[in-house]
Design a protein around this motif. Sequence first.
Motif, PDB file in Angstrom:
ATOM      1  N   GLU A   1       0.844  -1.174   0.000  1.00  0.00           N
ATOM      2  CA  GLU A   1       0.000   0.000   0.000  1.00  0.00           C
ATOM      3  C   GLU A   1       0.892   1.241   0.000  1.00  0.00           C
ATOM      4  OE1 GLU A   1      -3.499   2.031   2.701  1.00  0.00           O
ATOM      5  OE2 GLU A   1      -2.429   0.327   3.513  1.00  0.00           O
ATOM      6  N   LEU A   2       0.555   2.213  -0.836  1.00  0.00           N
ATOM      7  CA  LEU A   2       1.281   3.476  -0.902  1.00  0.00           C
ATOM      8  C   LEU A   2       0.557   4.516  -0.065  1.00  0.00           C
ATOM      9  CD1 LEU A   2       3.576   5.202  -2.087  1.00  0.00           C
ATOM     10  CD2 LEU A   2       2.038   5.736  -3.992  1.00  0.00           C
ATOM     11  N   LEU A   3       1.288   5.124   0.875  1.00  0.00           N
ATOM     12  CA  LEU A   3       0.726   6.153   1.751  1.00  0.00           C
ATOM     13  C   LEU A   3       1.318   7.506   1.402  1.00  0.00           C
ATOM     14  CD1 LEU A   3       1.116   4.296   5.164  1.00  0.00           C
ATOM     15  CD2 LEU A   3      -0.888   4.318   3.663  1.00  0.00           C
ATOM     16  N   ASP A   4       0.471   8.531   1.336  1.00  0.00           N
ATOM     17  CA  ASP A   4       0.920   9.914   1.207  1.00  0.00           C
ATOM     18  C   ASP A   4       0.863  10.519   2.599  1.00  0.00           C
ATOM     19  OD1 ASP A   4       1.194   9.727  -1.566  1.00  0.00           O
ATOM     20  OD2 ASP A   4      -0.914  10.223  -1.888  1.00  0.00           O
ATOM     21  N   ILE A   5       2.000  10.985   3.095  1.00  0.00           N
ATOM     22  CA  ILE A   5       2.092  11.436   4.481  1.00  0.00           C
ATOM     23  C   ILE A   5       2.597  12.876   4.510  1.00  0.00           C
ATOM     24  CG2 ILE A   5       3.083  10.922   6.750  1.00  0.00           C
ATOM     25  CD1 ILE A   5       3.435   8.041   5.748  1.00  0.00           C
ATOM     26  N   MET A   6       2.039  13.669   5.384  1.00  0.00           N
ATOM     27  CA  MET A   6       2.371  15.091   5.450  1.00  0.00           C
ATOM     28  C   MET A   6       3.409  15.389   6.552  1.00  0.00           C
ATOM     29  SD  MET A   6       0.531  15.901   2.952  1.00  0.00           S
ATOM     30  CE  MET A   6       0.785  17.653   2.914  1.00  0.00           C
ATOM     31  N   GLU A   7       3.996  16.565   6.447  1.00  0.00           N
ATOM     32  CA  GLU A   7       5.011  17.021   7.399  1.00  0.00           C
ATOM     33  C   GLU A   7       4.512  16.895   8.841  1.00  0.00           C
ATOM     34  OE1 GLU A   7       8.005  20.832   7.937  1.00  0.00           O
ATOM     35  OE2 GLU A   7       6.172  21.073   6.790  1.00  0.00           O
ATOM     36  N   ASN A   8       5.394  16.458   9.712  1.00  0.00           N
ATOM     37  CA  ASN A   8       5.179  16.269  11.144  1.00  0.00           C
ATOM     38  C   ASN A   8       4.313  15.054  11.494  1.00  0.00           C
ATOM     39  OD1 ASN A   8       6.772  18.514  11.922  1.00  0.00           O
ATOM     40  ND2 ASN A   8       5.053  19.857  11.438  1.00  0.00           N
ATOM     41  N   ASP A   9       3.796  14.354  10.496  1.00  0.00           N
ATOM     42  CA  ASP A   9       3.045  13.125  10.779  1.00  0.00           C
ATOM     43  C   ASP A   9       4.010  12.030  11.204  1.00  0.00           C
ATOM     44  OD1 ASP A   9       0.642  14.292  10.187  1.00  0.00           O
ATOM     45  OD2 ASP A   9       0.402  13.313   8.236  1.00  0.00           O
ATOM     46  N   ILE A  10       3.581  11.234  12.168  1.00  0.00           N
ATOM     47  CA  ILE A  10       4.394  10.114  12.647  1.00  0.00           C
ATOM     48  C   ILE A  10       3.991   8.863  11.871  1.00  0.00           C
ATOM     49  CG2 ILE A  10       4.882   8.617  14.627  1.00  0.00           C
ATOM     50  CD1 ILE A  10       4.582  11.128  16.383  1.00  0.00           C
ATOM     51  N   ILE A  11       4.975   8.213  11.291  1.00  0.00           N
ATOM     52  CA  ILE A  11       4.737   6.987  10.533  1.00  0.00           C
ATOM     53  C   ILE A  11       4.636   5.804  11.483  1.00  0.00           C
ATOM     54  CG2 ILE A  11       5.680   5.419   8.786  1.00  0.00           C
ATOM     55  CD1 ILE A  11       7.137   7.955   7.628  1.00  0.00           C
ATOM     56  N   GLN A  67      12.628   2.751  16.299  1.00  0.00           N
ATOM     57  CA  GLN A  67      12.688   4.191  16.118  1.00  0.00           C
ATOM     58  C   GLN A  67      11.295   4.767  15.932  1.00  0.00           C
ATOM     59  OE1 GLN A  67      14.841   3.723  12.469  1.00  0.00           O
ATOM     60  NE2 GLN A  67      16.759   4.372  13.375  1.00  0.00           N
ATOM     61  N   THR A  68      11.171   6.064  16.233  1.00  0.00           N
ATOM     62  CA  THR A  68       9.988   6.805  15.846  1.00  0.00           C
ATOM     63  C   THR A  68      10.325   7.521  14.546  1.00  0.00           C
ATOM     64  OG1 THR A  68       9.218   7.124  18.108  1.00  0.00           O
ATOM     65  CG2 THR A  68       8.434   8.712  16.465  1.00  0.00           C
ATOM     66  N   LEU A  69       9.503   7.315  13.530  1.00  0.00           N
ATOM     67  CA  LEU A  69       9.720   7.956  12.235  1.00  0.00           C
ATOM     68  C   LEU A  69       8.732   9.089  12.065  1.00  0.00           C
ATOM     69  CD1 LEU A  69      10.080   4.838   9.908  1.00  0.00           C
ATOM     70  CD2 LEU A  69      11.903   6.178  10.963  1.00  0.00           C
ATOM     71  N   THR A  70       9.262  10.306  11.871  1.00  0.00           N
ATOM     72  CA  THR A  70       8.432  11.491  11.694  1.00  0.00           C
ATOM     73  C   THR A  70       8.808  12.162  10.383  1.00  0.00           C
ATOM     74  OG1 THR A  70       8.453  11.814  14.094  1.00  0.00           O
ATOM     75  CG2 THR A  70       7.725  13.680  12.741  1.00  0.00           C
ATOM     76  N   VAL A  71       7.829  12.499   9.572  1.00  0.00           N
ATOM     77  CA  VAL A  71       8.079  13.162   8.292  1.00  0.00           C
ATOM     78  C   VAL A  71       8.564  14.583   8.565  1.00  0.00           C
ATOM     79  CG1 VAL A  71       7.046  13.972   6.137  1.00  0.00           C
ATOM     80  CG2 VAL A  71       6.371  11.753   7.107  1.00  0.00           C
ATOM     81  N   THR A  72       9.702  14.956   7.983  1.00  0.00           N
ATOM     82  CA  THR A  72      10.243  16.306   8.153  1.00  0.00           C
ATOM     83  C   THR A  72      10.157  17.124   6.870  1.00  0.00           C
ATOM     84  OG1 THR A  72      12.490  15.504   7.744  1.00  0.00           O
ATOM     85  CG2 THR A  72      11.781  15.671  10.048  1.00  0.00           C
ATOM     86  N   SER A  73       9.925  16.486   5.752  1.00  0.00           N
ATOM     87  CA  SER A  73       9.699  17.214   4.508  1.00  0.00           C
ATOM     88  C   SER A  73       8.220  17.607   4.428  1.00  0.00           C
ATOM     89  CB  SER A  73      10.093  16.347   3.303  1.00  0.00           C
ATOM     90  OG  SER A  73       9.414  15.107   3.329  1.00  0.00           O
TER      91      SER A  73
END
Length: 134
Positions: A1-11, A67-73
């Motif tokens: 599944e392909l997810l589109d994730i926004m800045e500051n969202d936690i994966i 790890q905690t993965l957070t989008v920074t872009s």
Amino acid sequence: ELLDIMENDIIVREGSRSAVMHLLVEGTVEAASISRQDVREYFADMDQRRIRFFGEQCLLGRENKYQTLTVTSTFAQVYTISLDLVKSIFGSMDGLLEEQGTSVRKMLEHMDKVRVKEDAAAATKRPKKPKTDA
């Protein structure tokens, strides 16, 4: 599944249990580990054939995330690959690895060696302190 994730969202959060690995194909994420007192940033760009993967050990029986993965872009794209998907295609993870001439034990040993090398390389750089959840 392909997810589109926004800045500051936690994966994914460190310590969470999951049978899903994540493949970052576009964007930048911060990978923070409170238990290892480490923060790293990873970049992916499909046009440059540069991808990053996280949580692959869950497919080999280690379910807790490191790890905690957070989008920074501004935006990121992430594929999720579940153990159930691997089983539906290959029958089992063992079957897939046997086809590749390896085993779960060999893969885990290799991943542990790679992690030790990455940790040693990161230790030579100026460490960042991970953010803590309030």
